[in-house]
Enzyme design. Sequence first.
Site, PDB file in Angstrom:
ATOM      1  N   SER A 198       0.840  -1.204   0.000  1.00 55.82           N
ATOM      2  CA  SER A 198       0.000   0.000   0.000  1.00 55.82           C
ATOM      3  C   SER A 198       0.879   1.260   0.000  1.00 55.82           C
ATOM      4  O   SER A 198       0.615   2.219  -0.722  1.00 55.82           O
ATOM      5  CB  SER A 198      -0.922  -0.014   1.222  1.00 55.82           C
ATOM      6  N   TRP A 214       2.429   1.671  -3.386  1.00 56.46           N
ATOM      7  CA  TRP A 214       1.435   2.146  -4.362  1.00 56.46           C
ATOM      8  C   TRP A 214       1.424   3.678  -4.398  1.00 56.46           C
ATOM      9  O   TRP A 214       1.243   4.288  -5.449  1.00 56.46           O
ATOM     10  CB  TRP A 214       0.039   1.634  -3.963  1.00 56.46           C
ATOM     11  N   HIS A 215       1.661   4.285  -3.232  1.00 52.53           N
ATOM     12  CA  HIS A 215       1.588   5.745  -3.159  1.00 52.53           C
ATOM     13  C   HIS A 215       2.739   6.432  -3.878  1.00 52.53           C
ATOM     14  O   HIS A 215       2.606   7.575  -4.302  1.00 52.53           O
ATOM     15  CB  HIS A 215       1.531   6.212  -1.703  1.00 52.53           C
ATOM     16  N   GLY A 216       3.854   5.774  -3.977  1.00 54.93           N
ATOM     17  CA  GLY A 216       4.946   6.439  -4.675  1.00 54.93           C
ATOM     18  C   GLY A 216       6.211   5.614  -4.685  1.00 54.93           C
ATOM     19  O   GLY A 216       6.429   4.761  -3.810  1.00 54.93           O
ATOM     20  N   PHE A 247      -0.096  10.042  -7.499  1.00 56.40           N
ATOM     21  CA  PHE A 247      -0.111   8.595  -7.243  1.00 56.40           C
ATOM     22  C   PHE A 247      -0.878   7.925  -8.358  1.00 56.40           C
ATOM     23  O   PHE A 247      -0.737   6.893  -8.745  1.00 56.40           O
ATOM     24  CB  PHE A 247      -0.748   8.275  -5.905  1.00 56.40           C
TER      25      PHE A 247
END
Lengths: 308, 483
Positions: B322, B325-327, B483
């Site tokens: 997770s 996924w954001h960066g 994102f």
Amino acid sequence: MKQFFKKILLFVPFCFALYLIGIVVWGEFIPSRYINNLRYKIGSIGQMQLRLQEAKRIKNVDILFIGSSTAYRGFDTRIFKKYGINSFNLGSSAQTPIQTLYLLKRYLMEINPKLLVIDANPLMLSIDGTESALDIISNDSFNKGMVDMALSINSLKVYHTLLYAWYASAFGKDKLPIDTVRNGDKYINGGFVEHELAFFKHINYEKQEWECRKIQLRAFDKMIEYLNTIGVKYIIVQTPITPKLYASFANNSFINSFLEKRGSYYNFNQLLTLNDSLHFLDANHLNQQGVEIYNNMLAEILLKDNLF
Amino acid sequence: MLFNSIDFAIFLPIVFVLYWFVFNRNIKIQNLFLVVASYVFYGWWDWRFLFLIALSSFIDFFVGILLSKTDIERNRRRLLLVSIVANIGILGFFKYYNFFYENFVTAFTFLGFSIKANTLKIILPVGISFYTFQTMSYTIDVYRNKLTPTKDIIAFSAYVSFFPQLVAGPIERATNLLPQFYRTRSFDFDNSKEGLRQILWGFFKKVVIADNCAEIANLVFNNSADYSGSTLLLGVICFAFQIYGDFSGYSDIAIGTAKLFGFNLMRNFAYPYFSRDIAEFWRRWHISLSTWFRDYIYIPMGGSRGTTWRKIKNTIIIFTISGFWHGANWTFIVWGFLNAVYFLPLILTDKNRINLEIVAKQSLFPTLKEFFQILLTFLLTLVAWIFFRSESLMHAFVFLKGMFSVSLFSLPHFSGIGRTVPIAFLLTFMIALEWFNREKEFALSNFGANRTTLYRWSFYSLIVFMIGMHMQTNETPFIYFQF
């Protein structure tokens, strides 16, 4: 669907009315530092209220100076007087060509100068003009020209301040008396602002460029077009900034080329040799010693070249 | 196109009128119009990347069709793999290529090998993580026989590219959104009113709360070495509300806009800062992403069933993914991992599902215990946000060291301290309104139902006024676009 549109059409004017009331209430009671988008400040930096009060009385001068703070801090009318030149300084804080055009349309005919000296500070070509618009709206009496100026800038802050200025003008709240001396600045009759003698501690700059906005370049051309239409004689000058700062800009030639094409042009950054510390109070403004050198040279050029 | 732009203010009414008055005769034409409008919306930023959305849509549409034509498990798996490899491949290249390459070079340099680093200048397509996850959810659901594959490519394209939620979610499930493209939509007055209220509240959170908090958060994070512990704490608090206002504000505008077109999108935020523990926080923060990971990764891995070791492993994996996924930065990975660390004690003691209802339900105020639980949870999220916002891990650790120093007990001081007064007032307004309406979908939901029109309209006007007075005059992009 019909009901939906009907509600929206009713809500919009209702909301607008409350919005106007809100602007008045906030402008009256909330300190300006707590409000992002309303800045009504009479007599803020640059003493514009005193200058405009005087501008309304002045008529038939030899020279009218106009431009940003480099103008109102850079042209001392007392020095020109010594050369027998009657002048008035209509400079204002962060004045961009958009505001110059506004001020000329409003005051030029009345002041009726033989020569207009436009101080073209390249920095003013790279900003949006909001700060100066707020200064003028707060200090001039409300008029239609302000609406045109606000539309040119198209900023929420300017619109809000304009609405509040309209209210302030209607209820006589735009006539607060202000001091001629504030924060080390002394307003001199004729529009010049003299700062207490100070010396700038020079610093080094990285290479940079003037980033001119199209809207300001267009406004500059509109201003020249306006002057040509009404037949007012003018010259364009660049008041000196500290040599180190000036040299840090890589595209000075572009600015020179732009201004040269628009009239007789004198760049005092190149004509004068000044010292970063001895002649400046900060990176962009001459101190009184620098002003004297600059103004003496300009007056001699004006007389020698029979410019008025 | 940004929601908070003049472009969108012109675009939305035009699309609304054309949608309901010109293209309303036929559902296919109405859907096609939505695809065109969505592509214009996206292409406003950079039309070249429309190709990626189209490619992603085509791959998953045809994989869906092919899945419906075969019952052979091996073939079905291969088809699923095609979809996943294609989508993750696109995402991986545009978002993670340079990250992996740089880390690869660093690792080999550390081992004594000299490798010339040639990173690519890759532009990250806006919202790529959102729409690739959305299309993948379709294929996975079809593979699992939870969804009948669509044969309507226009409806499917509209589902993938639906402009209100295209670039920053909510990440919709095909099971919820796709069927809505098959049904004839009729204008619903109450739903549209609710949509406008939600848009208004979303704008308030974005342009008033997020953008003003950003001023302080950016100042403090960009000059963190210069500030005292208390100022750093103030900066991270501002960032916490910036990211909440920014992202939940976007979600509210997206959901509200969808309502105007007769669509119901899933809820994405449910007052996360009123959570009493981290598990509750994650049930309330970015719900569409959390549930996506839960349904498509966590549960297939075994979820919280099985041995203690498996619970620990699954929790760490899911939160770390997770974060990633954001960066493409180690800061996001550590942010995810840190949340896993917060989460583990709850899952290991079976206390991760004790706070399912909203806090202090049907009470005016929380109990003292609840108050401290909320405060503690908020403080834990603050520490995690430091990693999320920092430029690098080193920056985050220096920030933490500076914050937890003696100067934490001094008065905050920085050049923009005067700005904190109006921001504190605005935050109080938002928190109070959300608190007293926390049992509703959003703070203005069904606002003032028992009050007069004059009362409601005056209140809405007040919010419009606050937006006008406090919005930044330049357009500020939403954080989650990256994102």
